[in-house]
Design an enzyme around this catalytic site. Structure first.
Site: not given
Length: 619
Positions: A216-218, A220, A239, A337
């Site tokens: 995911g976005i970020g 970590i 994504e 997402g």
């Protein structure tokens, strides 16, 4: 000259002329991430244009977003599906709006007419030999915007990589073309700090060979890639991705050979990175860029065996409710997402959903694992959707756990300074027993260096780690599986009941002086304890009392010997000089473990038992 080239030349214009197509009150869509059409955005805020009360829609913006500035408030109102750093402050001051929605659902808004788009501003690669434009680093919801918008204005940039997959749009969909050769926006991956590294390592321990990953976005999720070098045959269905993916592809760790669908391909909807990444993906057939309605489709996601969804959160309460888009009443980013992939991965065969977060805020003054979410915070993932939770202090598996078990598991991986605050609140609400012992306020709880993997005589893998308070149920099950003889050998008296108050004395350990380790094996129901060892430091001494018990059906496989060896290693590392143990005279198996340990054993008979002593320096 091919017909499309003539067509292409006729569509060319200047940014100023293209922006003149925008009328008062229009809905304007701007492309995602590093694909922001910078020339068009810059022209959009040119004072020469008479634009009033227009709405700007976007998913995620990198680079400059001048239209959010207060001076343009009469011209534009920003509508964000995801709040990036460059617009966060303005949105929370009332200068823009946030639309909470799963990414998978956004294309439907465009397609159904619920959100009609008048103007779509995008950036593409130059046309290929067939006259098709590649959406490059950002296909996501951009393709749906192009297919459903009224007027499409493309900034065609020769610096934009041509990506493969479902990333192409025909030239006849585009109304105006602006030619550009400026460098597209870059996103250097930040170096992980020590906390992020620890979290990423904990997440990596959950990744099995042959898994397919969503990152995911970020910071970590993307940092996890740095710690997967020893894995095999990983796949990607995500994504987005960033630069750290490159070394794993080059080394063959990521090859997609065991993906259930799109085998051999890295499937994504957009990427954010540096020129190195953009050059790497350019016309690279390994990559398959697809729109969000495919990539984020839970049914597509769930088809992948061993699908792992890795996402970050801002806060989680002690029962497992997750907030990831706001700090109280202030919106911070978006849903993105996360729900799509968590539900998809949860439905996949052998799938895992992982939510990661630092245990505290950046200043260390507040816990991110809390008794109750901050007022105003939204629940993005319900208790039922939350499975693995990871901090720098470990992993909590919440799947199938009751509220009491969840509280203990989450308190374990909270920062030591806040663990007992969580338990105190839990007691107040009757979530845990009133007699629940406090958790040790130490930062070395269950350190990774004390974990071991052993192969038993029958080749079964035995995983050994420190015992945790959340192991109460597993240890209870083990005790009830013991024969009467084994119970008598361990407790030196007949014991028929093992209530929680009794069990917690064996699971809630002050690791600053004492130690408890369990031997775990995996079965269809998860992990089960087949052996356990404890040592308790003697007062005013460098010696400890040690005790063992191995489940009857797992005896004679070397587990007792393994537990003794590991406990000895730990004790020596921590400065202890030796062990003492009380062993029943009839317990020949345990006596053999000590006699065959390689240490010089001293034995003293005490009625029906022996007192075993030995020093680590006498072998």
């Amino acid at each position: 000259m091919p017909v499309w080239e003539e067509f292409y030349e006729k569509k060319k214009t200047t940014a100023k002329e293209a922006i003149k197509k925008i009328k008062h009150g229009d809905r304007i869509f701007i492309g995602t991430g590093c694909s922001i059409p910078q020339t068009l955005v810059k022209e959009l805020v040119n004072e020469e244009h008479d634009i009033v009360d227009a709405e700007i829609y976007h998913l995620l913006t990198e680079g400059d977003a001048p239209y959010i500035k207060e001076e343009f408030s009469g011209k534009f109102r920003t509508q964000s599906f995801y709040i990036s750093e460059n617009i966060r402050q303005a949105v929370n001051k009332g200068g823009g709006d946030y639309i909470p929605i799963n990414i998978s659902e956004i294309p439907y808004l465009f397609r159904s007419g619920k959100l009609p788009l008048d103007i779509v501003l995008i950036q593409t690669s130059p046309p290929d030999r067939n006259g098709n434009l590649s959406l490059g680093v950002s296909v996501d919801i951009v393709k749906s915007a192009v297919e459903n918008g009224l007027t499409i204005i493309a900034e065609v940039n020769n610096k934009m990589p041509r990506t493969m997959g479902d990333s192409f749009i025909p030239l006849d969909l585009v109304d105006s073309v602006i030619v550009s050769d400026s460098e597209i926006v870059q996103y250097p991956s930040p170096d992980p700090d020590p906390v992020t590294e620890s979290i990423a390592l904990n997440i990596a321990s959950l990744v099995e060979d042959g898994s397919t990953l969503e990152l995911g976005i970020g910071v970590i999720p993307q940092a996890v890639l740095r710690y997967l070098k020893n894995k095999k045959d990983l796949g990607i269905h995500t994504e987005m991705f960033t630069d750290p993916i490159i070394p794993l592809i080059e080394s063959g760790v990521i090859n997609g050979s065991r993906k259930s669908i799109n085998r051999g391909k890295i499937t994504a909807s957009f990427c954010m990175g540096t020129r190195k990444l953009f050059d790497f993906i350019n016309e690279n057939p390994i990559f398959e860029f697809r729109p969000s309605e495919y990539v984020n489709d839970t049914q597509i996601i769930s088809q992948h065996r061993k699908m792992i969804a890795i996402n970050s959160a801002l806060q989680i309460d002690m029962t497992g409710q997750v907030c990831l888009d706001s700090y109280g009443f202030e919106f911070y980013n978006g849903i993105g997402g996360v729900v799509d992939f968590c539900r998809g991965a949860a439905s996949a065969k052998e799938g895992k959903t992982i939510i990661a977060l630092p245990s505290t805020t950046e200043d260390g003054k507040k816990s991110r694992i809390v008794a109750n979410l901050t007022e105003g915070s939204g629940v993005v993932l319900s208790r039922a959707d939350t499975r693995y939770v990871v901090t720098e202090y470990g992993v909590a598996d919440l799947y199938g756990k009751n509220i009491r078990e969840r509280v203990l598991a989450l308190a374990e991986i909270a920062h030591p300074d806040f663990r007992n605050d969580i338990l105190k609140e839990a007691k107040k609400h009757k979530y845990v027993y009133s007699h629940q012992k406090e958790l040790p306020k130490i930062s070395i709880n269950n350190p990774r260096e004390y974990e071991r993997t052993r192969a038993l005589s029958d080749a079964t893998k035995l995983f050994v780690r420190p015992i945790r308070p959340s192991d109460e149920k597993a240890l209870r099950d083990m005790f009830y599986a013991l024969s009467e003889k084994s119970i008598a050998f361990r407790f030196f008296e007949p014991t028929k009941a093992f209530p929680q108050k009794f069990i917690q004395d064996f699971t809630t350990i002050d690791f600053s002086k004492d130690m408890a380790i369990g031997g775990f094996v995996k079965d269809l129901g998860g992990e089960q304890i087949v052996g356990v060892a404890h040592y308790y430091l003697k007062e005013d001494s460098k010696r400890a009392n040690i005790s063992f018990v191995v489940r009857d059906d797992w005896q004679a496989k070397g587990i007792g010997t393994d537990l003794l060896n590991i406990m000895s290693d730990i004790a020596k590392e921590r400065g202890l000089t030796g062990f003492e143990a009380k062993v029943s005279a009839e317990n020949q198996q345990m006596l053999s473990v000590f006699y065959n340990s390689g240490y010089e054993i001293t034995t003293k008979r005490e009625k029906d038992s022996y007192l075993i002593t030995f020093d680590f320096d006498q072998q």
